[in-house]
Design an enzyme around this catalytic site. Structure first.
Site, mmCIF file in Angstrom:
data_model
loop_
_atom_site.group_PDB
_atom_site.id
_atom_site.type_symbol
_atom_site.label_atom_id
_atom_site.label_comp_id
_atom_site.label_asym_id
_atom_site.label_seq_id
_atom_site.Cartn_x
_atom_site.Cartn_y
_atom_site.Cartn_z
ATOM 1 C CG HIS A 498 -5.661 2.909 1.416
ATOM 2 N ND1 HIS A 498 -5.945 3.420 0.171
ATOM 3 C CD2 HIS A 498 -4.309 2.911 1.508
ATOM 4 C CE1 HIS A 498 -4.817 3.724 -0.445
ATOM 5 N NE2 HIS A 498 -3.801 3.425 0.349
ATOM 6 C CD GLU A 499 -2.172 2.380 4.543
ATOM 7 O OE1 GLU A 499 -1.315 1.595 4.089
ATOM 8 O OE2 GLU A 499 -2.328 3.539 4.099
ATOM 9 C CG HIS A 502 -1.148 -0.685 0.482
ATOM 10 N ND1 HIS A 502 -0.856 -0.643 -0.862
ATOM 11 C CD2 HIS A 502 -1.422 0.597 0.845
ATOM 12 C CE1 HIS A 502 -0.959 0.617 -1.299
ATOM 13 N NE2 HIS A 502 -1.307 1.380 -0.279
ATOM 14 C CG HIS A 505 -0.237 -5.883 -3.575
ATOM 15 N ND1 HIS A 505 0.172 -4.677 -4.091
ATOM 16 C CD2 HIS A 505 -0.118 -6.768 -4.604
ATOM 17 C CE1 HIS A 505 0.507 -4.831 -5.361
ATOM 18 N NE2 HIS A 505 0.347 -6.090 -5.693
HETATM 19 ZN ZN LIG Z 1 -1.810 3.414 -0.231
#
Ligand SMILES: [Zn+2]
Length: 712
Positions: A498-499, A502, A505
């Protein structure tokens, strides 16, 4: 000028201790302050080894002064406003403040101490005051507003038009268009909110640091598998209790204990401490702080012409209205609750079978869910865990980025972070060109706030040169023993992916203007790149390669992997209920028109009763520890964002599945261009349509959570 600071734990903002800090200020002159130097080391990484707490106040002071002068020059410019002399000029301002603030943000989140906590209390209201001075600057807003009125005549490209729109909206939403009296009141409110946010998060941290469940005897360790014992020994060593076993209030410590400990009394003890963070009634109690925050947010929304803080917040989100948020949450709530109740009854059955003469309580849920999982899915967490080694899962995240986007990662041991545990990688794109640096800070320690988040020491942009990002992931995994690899739970591995989503991104960002770089996007879009990335972890293509046993070196057996993947929807009723309850309570809290004589615990109880919260489940974050809402507040009335983004990510991953190849290069290219590289340079709805050809429905989400067939 950049206000970007995205994290799962929102940026800290807060107050007192002024005299102590002033004393520190006097000892340091700006000439030997590493925060104010040009960082000439590799890739311009801040020289962490030379930065000490006393450098921050003088650096902030210099940065505020410098930024104020830059803003005054733009606001006082004699020439007619143009995009270049106003918006682009604004984008170039505040560079020192940005650098100092980002270093401080990383340290205060991931490796704080008493001196830094003092700096934080001192700086956060001053920083709020500083931004008030800019966002409520009338001549400056007039220039921006003039450009906005003339936007169709300015011959702007699409990104420039979006940047102008975001500036205009940011100033309007801050109150720049209001009369002088209202602006003054808004400034006071913002400053007070900054202080309150800092106090809130420091209180939670203090409650976490102040608690340790020390397990003294073999009896206390009953039921705990090797990896839990090992992590508890490491936590004891970190707290100078070498030789003992310690369970802390960090999620990665307390959750496995609740899952495996056969000692019902100890489960109850730590569970009660865990959910009482910020609610202890003493110096670190957050209830009065919450009441004041809610009252001030409601007042701010009223001044800006909105019915409630929620209406204000959601006006600048994909969701647009509180009703749209409620509709989605309620659609998911009903089947999730039904599912959870079915599981509850099955667990009560287990208790009876074992001859237990008690009703399932909240501290029993994870323990009996683990037993139920063994029975229903034939999966045992302690059987899976040895296959999930931290550094293999990191490699898996890198490999996925290679397969999708051609990225490669090279460990750079010559570059130091802010703690010896921090690892640094250089990231290159498919052509071998430097793309940025990735910092991984994975282990729990008492100087770290709980949770997991991504942030940036520097964003990508092209306005001031070809600027490459410095991207940070922070997690709280329990460290393995001395010569043992660190093992993750499947949830931990999912958090890592998940991280890292990010992080991509930030790393893949390909824009010109800092205002729209990387994760500087709407809150209900920002979880798409992160949650989408989790999907790859759950695939045989990744697991069979990277889930390798820590002792035998053998890959995970096919049969175990299949059972693991099939078990993914197990206990999703519980996970959805504890999350959606938070999102609904968040919405209710921020729809309040005022908060006089507010009792947050009574409110929580009533709000949960109204939705029929099962008595055996508590909110994932009770209000008094809900940093997403009250520490800085970027997820206030926006906690629903995870689910909003999940509608998008479930539907987006289906685009790969439909091709029959989860690394399909055409789909990956479109995902890169329209999601990971696009930052906030275009409207999110337009971006999603460009990727998928249409907007999504919640169907894929319900299916993914195993809730599609549950009667609601
Ligand atoms: Zn998040």
């Amino acid at each position: 000028m950049s206000m970007a600071a995205l994290s799962r734990r929102p940026r800290l903002a807060a107050s007192q201790l002024r005299s102590q800090i002033t004393a520190m200020t006097d000892q340091s002159t700006t000439t030997d302050n590493p925060l104010l130097e040009n960082w000439t080391g590799p890739f311009g990484v801040p020289p962490f080894e030379r930065i000490t707490p006393e450098h921050f106040i003088p650096a902030y002071e210099r940065a505020f002064t410098e930024h104020d002068a830059e803003i005054a020059a733009i606001a006082g410019e004699a020439a007619e406003p143009t995009f270049q002399n106003t918006i682009e000029a604004m984008e170039r301002t505040g560079r020192t403040l940005d650098r100092v603030g980002r270093v401080f943000g990383v340290l205060s989140g991931a490796h704080t101490n008493d001196a830094l906590l003092g700096v934080e209390r001192e700086i956060s209201p001053r920083e709020a005051r500083h931004w008030n001075g800019i966002l409520l600057n009338e001549p400056l807003f007039r220039r921006i507003d003039t450009l906005w009125q003339r936007r169709d005549t300015l011959a702007l490209n699409a990104e420039q038009a979006r940047v102008l729109e975001r500036y205009h909206l940011m100033f309007k939403r801050a109150g720049a268009a209001l009369d002088a009296e209202s602006r003054q009141r808004l400034a006071e409110i913002n400053e007070r909110l900054a202080t309150l946010g800092t106090t809130f998060s420091q209180n939670v941290l203090a409650d976490e640091q102040g608690y340790a469940l020390v397990l003294e005897s073999e009896d206390d360790l009953a039921g705990l598998p090797g990896f839990v014992r090992q992590a508890a020994r490491a936590a004891a060593t970190e707290r100078s209790l070498a030789g003992k076993h310690v369970i802390t209030l960090s999620r990665s410590s307390v959750e496995p204990f609740l899952q495996f400990s056969a000692r019902r009394d100890l489960r109850e003890k730590i569970f009660r401490a865990w959910i009482a963070r910020g609610d202890g009634g003493g110096k670190t109690d957050n209830k009065a702080i919450i009441a004041e925050i809610l009252a001030l947010r409601a007042e701010r929304a009223r001044l800006l012409g909105y019915e409630s803080f929620s209406h204000y917040k959601l006006d600048d989100a994909m969701a647009k209205t509180p009703q749209a948020v409620r509709d989605l949450l309620e659609r998911v709530w009903k089947p999730a609750r039904s599912r959870a109740l079915v599981d509850r009854d099955a667990m009560q059955g287990l208790i009876q079978e074992e001859g237990g003469n008690f009703k399932l309580a909240p501290w029993d849920w994870r323990y009996y869910a683990e037993k139920l999982r063994k029975r229903q899915c034939d999966i045992d967490e302690s059987e899976v865990k040895p296959y999930l080694q931290l550094h293999h899962i990191v490699e898996a995240a890198f490999y996925t980025a290679y397969k999708l986007f051609g990225l490669s990662f090279e460990r750079r041991r010559d570059i130091a972070g802010w703690h010896p545990d921090v690892e640094v990688w250089e990231v290159r794109d498919a052509d071998g060109k430097h793309r940025g640096l990735f910092f991984g800070d994975y282990f729990a320690r008492s100087s770290k706030h709980s949770g997991a988040w991504m942030t940036a020491l520097r964003d990508q942009e092209r306005l001031t040169g070809d600027i490459h990002p410095l991207i940070v992931n922070v997690t709280n995994f329990s460290k393995g023993g001395a010569s043992e690899p660190t093992l993750l739970s499947f949830d931990d591995a999912r958090t890592l992916f998940h991280e890292f989503g990010h992080a991509l991104h930030g790393l893949l960002s390909d824009v010109t203007y800092p205002m729209v770089a990387g994760t500087s996007v709407l809150t209900d879009w920002v979880e798409l790149p992160s949650q989408l990335y989790e999907h790859w972890l759950e695939r045989p293509e990744i697991l069979s390669r990277f889930a390798v046993h820590s002792h035998t070196g053998r890959p995970i057996p096919d049969d175990l992997m299949r059972r693991l993947i099939a078990a993914r929807t197990f206990n999703q009723g519980f996970a959805t209920v504890e999350y959606v309850a938070c999102a609904l309570v968040d919405l209710d809290l921020h729809l309040l028109p005022s908060a006089e004589h507010f009792d947050v615990n009574a409110f929580e109880e009533k709000a949960l009763a109204r939705i029929g919260m099962p008595a055996e489940i508590v909110m994932r974050h009770r209000p008094t520890q809900f940093a997403h809402l009250f520490s800085g507040g970027s997820y206030a009335s926006a906690y629903y964002s995870y689910m909003w983004s999940e509608v998008l990510d479930a539907d987006a991953f289906a685009a790969f599945e439909e091709t029959g190849n989860i690394f399909d290069s055409k789909t990956a290219k479109s995902l890169h261009d329209n999601v990971y590289a696009a930052g906030g340079a275009r409207d999110p709805e337009a971006l999603y349509k460009a990727f998928r050809g249409r907007l999504p429905t919640p169907d894929a989400l319900l299916k993914r959570r195993g809730l599609a067939a549950v009667p609601s």
